[in-house]
Design an enzyme around this catalytic site. Sequence first.
Site, mmCIF file in Angstrom:
data_model
loop_
_atom_site.group_PDB
_atom_site.id
_atom_site.type_symbol
_atom_site.label_atom_id
_atom_site.label_comp_id
_atom_site.label_asym_id
_atom_site.label_seq_id
_atom_site.Cartn_x
_atom_site.Cartn_y
_atom_site.Cartn_z
ATOM 1 N N ILE A 137 0.837 -1.204 0.000
ATOM 2 C CA ILE A 137 0.000 0.000 0.000
ATOM 3 C C ILE A 137 0.872 1.255 0.000
ATOM 4 C CG2 ILE A 137 -1.780 1.304 1.230
ATOM 5 C CD1 ILE A 137 -2.707 -1.286 2.491
ATOM 6 N N GLU A 139 3.511 4.212 -0.298
ATOM 7 C CA GLU A 139 4.348 4.703 -1.388
ATOM 8 C C GLU A 139 5.223 5.849 -0.911
ATOM 9 O OE1 GLU A 139 1.044 3.822 -4.905
ATOM 10 O OE2 GLU A 139 1.839 5.849 -4.622
ATOM 11 N N GLY A 141 6.549 9.349 -0.205
ATOM 12 C CA GLY A 141 5.948 10.678 -0.194
ATOM 13 C C GLY A 141 4.475 10.725 0.120
ATOM 14 N N GLY A 143 2.917 8.361 2.669
ATOM 15 C CA GLY A 143 2.715 8.031 4.074
ATOM 16 C C GLY A 143 1.377 7.376 4.312
ATOM 17 N N SER A 144 0.581 7.933 5.220
ATOM 18 C CA SER A 144 -0.701 7.340 5.598
ATOM 19 C C SER A 144 -1.860 7.747 4.696
ATOM 20 C CB SER A 144 -1.046 7.733 7.048
ATOM 21 O OG SER A 144 -0.091 7.206 7.945
ATOM 22 N N ARG A 259 -6.968 -4.476 10.869
ATOM 23 C CA ARG A 259 -6.653 -3.653 12.049
ATOM 24 C C ARG A 259 -6.883 -4.384 13.365
ATOM 25 N NH1 ARG A 259 -8.598 1.947 9.101
ATOM 26 N NH2 ARG A 259 -6.499 2.477 8.340
ATOM 27 N N GLY A 358 15.022 -1.653 34.788
ATOM 28 C CA GLY A 358 16.349 -1.065 34.857
ATOM 29 C C GLY A 358 17.342 -1.691 33.890
ATOM 30 N N GLU A 382 -0.649 -0.359 8.990
ATOM 31 C CA GLU A 382 -2.110 -0.491 8.898
ATOM 32 C C GLU A 382 -2.833 0.764 9.386
ATOM 33 O OE1 GLU A 382 -3.562 -3.470 7.418
ATOM 34 O OE2 GLU A 382 -1.447 -3.384 6.919
ATOM 35 N N THR A 384 -1.511 4.802 11.037
ATOM 36 C CA THR A 384 -0.845 5.304 12.233
ATOM 37 C C THR A 384 -1.837 5.675 13.335
ATOM 38 O OG1 THR A 384 -0.901 7.605 11.498
ATOM 39 C CG2 THR A 384 0.999 6.276 10.801
#
Length: 405
Positions: A137, A139, A141, A143-144, A259, A358, A382, A384
Amino acid sequence: MINLETPKKQAQLIDQAHQLAMNMLRPISRKYDRAEHEYPKELDMLAALIDGVSETGATGGAGAGGVRRDETPDKDPSKVRNGANLASVLSVAEMCWGDTALLLSMPRQGLGNSAIASVANEEQLERYKGTWAAMAITEPGIGSDSANLATTAVKDGDEYVINGEKIYVTSGDRADSVVVWATLDKELGRAAIKSFLVRKNNPGLKVERLEHKLGIRASDTAAITFTDCRVPAEDLLGSPEIDTKSGFAGAMATFDNTRPLVAAMAIGCARASLDLTRDLLEQAGVTIDYDRPAERQVAAAAKFLQLEADWEGAQLLMMQAAWMADNRKPNSLEASMAKAKAGRVGSDVTLSCVQLCGTLGYSEGELLEKWARDSKILDIFEGTQQIQQLIVARRILGLTSSELK
C-alpha cells in the site's frame, strides 16, 4: 448481547497457540532478531501444522491470515456468535506473546492473505488458496494518505498494466505474491482504487531492496517497483466496477479485517512484557498485590497495575471489533478504536517495562528491549495512531474525509 470473557470453546485453540509460541517461537526469537533478513526455516514446520488445522475445517487459526466475513443469512438473528474472527485475534495475540516478527514471517499468513479474505470473490478465494501474499500500500511521499496513491493500473485488453513503486512491504521478498493497491483513474479519486494480486514472477515486478529496521527484524520488509507489470484482469480482487457513491469503502474493507489483527499483535507483545516484568519485579522483592489499592503500594507495583489496566482496556476493544465481525455488525469504528488503543498501549507498556526493570530491561540478557523495539511498528502500520484517531472522530461526528482532515 456481547460477552467479552474469553469463550470456553476457544480455550483449546488459545492454549495450543500459547504452547507453540512458548516452545517454538520464543526460543528462536533472539536468534532471528540478530540475523536480520535470514529466513527462519523453523517456521516451515509450524506453517504446515497450521495449514493442516485449517484443512480440517477448524474454526480460526494461529496465524494472521485473516477471516472472511460471513454474509449468509442467519436463521436466528438473535443468536450471539463467538466465531472465527474472535478466534483469530485471540490466537494471534498468543503467538505474538512468543514473537511478533516470526508470526509476520510465517508462510501463507501474511497481511495480504487477510486482504484476500476481505475482498476476493468466491472463485478467487479458491484459486488463490495456498498462496503467500504480501500487501503493498505505502508509497514514497504519501505516508498514511492511502487515498492519494500514485501507482496506476491501466486496462489493456484482458490485462491491467501496473506502474508505480511501493515501500515497506511486509514479506515483500519471501512471499510468492503481492496484493497491490493501485488506481484505475486518478481523476475519479478514492473510488477508483482497487487491489490486485500480482505474482512475484510477473514480468515488471522487481524487489529493489530490503530495509534495515528498528524492530521486527525477523520479518523482511521490501521496496518493490512495478514497470509495465501486466496482470490478468481476473486478478483484480473483487469487483472491477468503479462506484463513486461508495467511494473508498471497498478498499477500506480490508482494514476492517486487518486492524483488529494488528491490535492483537500489540496485545500479545505487551502481555509478554508484563509477564516477564512481573517475574523480575518479584525476584527483586516487589510484590504486586491485586487486593490493595495502587496508591498503597510501592511505586513500581502501582505503575505495573496501571499498565495492566491499560492493557486490559485495549484487549477488550480488540475483542469487541472481532466479535462484531463475527456477528455481522459494521465494525469500522471499533476496528480503528482497537488499533489506536492497542498500538499506543503496546508501545507504552513495553517501554515502561524496560524502565521498571532497569539494567535488565535495557540489556539483551532479556527480551524486554526487543519487545519495546518490535511494538513500535504496531502503532504505525495499517494506519498510524493519528490516522486512527482521525477515522474515529469522523465516524463519531458523522463527517466525511473532506470535512475533517
